[in-house]
Structures are given as structure tokens and as C-alpha cells.
Design a protein around this motif. Structure first.
Motif, mmCIF file in Angstrom:
data_model
loop_
_atom_site.group_PDB
_atom_site.id
_atom_site.type_symbol
_atom_site.label_atom_id
_atom_site.label_comp_id
_atom_site.label_asym_id
_atom_site.label_seq_id
_atom_site.Cartn_x
_atom_site.Cartn_y
_atom_site.Cartn_z
ATOM 1 N N UNK A 46 0.841 -1.194 0.000
ATOM 2 C CA UNK A 46 0.000 0.000 0.000
ATOM 3 C C UNK A 46 0.874 1.241 0.000
ATOM 4 N N UNK A 47 0.474 2.230 -0.763
ATOM 5 C CA UNK A 47 1.249 3.452 -0.912
ATOM 6 C C UNK A 47 0.376 4.656 -0.580
ATOM 7 N N UNK A 54 0.219 -1.295 -5.087
ATOM 8 C CA UNK A 54 1.025 -1.761 -6.216
ATOM 9 C C UNK A 54 1.508 -3.166 -5.906
ATOM 10 N N UNK A 55 1.852 -3.892 -6.955
ATOM 11 C CA UNK A 55 2.510 -5.181 -6.762
ATOM 12 C C UNK A 55 3.989 -4.911 -6.495
#
Length: 90
Positions: A46-47, A54-55
Motif C-alpha cells: 500500500x502506498x 502496487x505489486x
């Protein structure tokens, strides 16, 4: 060998781990980081305060540190300077 304490969670917690000379900084850490990333390539991270994801495999690999040889290094509270040499680097 022995045990060392590392800080976790913004410095509020501690963990004891074996002191087995793992690289915690620099180029050694980048190698360890890339290995962990390859093992968990499909894991989502998580960003942006949890608003995006994102992976882990989609993130770019870490780049080697560029050489600073020949660059000017400021010394003495900004009053002097000299050319940088990298005698101790690998």
C-alpha cells in the motif's frame, strides 16, 4: 555470537535478534532488499497513506550508488573545499 536490539515502530518497540553480521546499510542491504523483493513479487503493498496499492514486483530495482570521485567536497562549516577521492570504496 550474541544478541542485538533493534528498534521498531517509530522507535517505540524493540526486538532482539542474533548478531550474525547481516548488512543493515549500504550495498549489502540493497542486495538483501532485492532478494526479498524477488521472493514476494506478487504481494501487494500500500502506498500514499494507504490510498493506493502496487505489486511489489512492479517496483524498479535499486540502483548502485554512483561514484563521487573527483567531485568537490565542502569542508569546515562551508568555508573550504577539496576534491573527493574514493580510496576505501569497493
Amino acid at each position: 555470537m550474541g544478541k542485538i536490539k533493534i528498534r521498531t515502530g517509530r522507535g517505540t518497540g524493540t526486538r532482539e535478534i542474533d548478531d550474525d553480521k547481516k548488512g543493515w546499510a549500504g550495498d549489502e542491504y540493497k542486495k538483501i532488499q532485492d532478494e526479498k523483493k524477488k521472493q514476494a513479487a506478487n504481494r501487494m503493498i500500500h502506498t500514499g497513506r494507504g490510498t493506493g496499492s502496487k505489486r511489489l514486483g512492479d517496483l524498479p530495482d535499486s540502483k548502485p550508488r554512483p561514484s563521487t570521485e573527483g567531485m568537490t567536497r565542502i569542508t569546515g562549516r562551508g568555508t573550504g573545499s577539496r576534491k573527493s577521492t574514493n580510496k576505501g570504496s569497493s
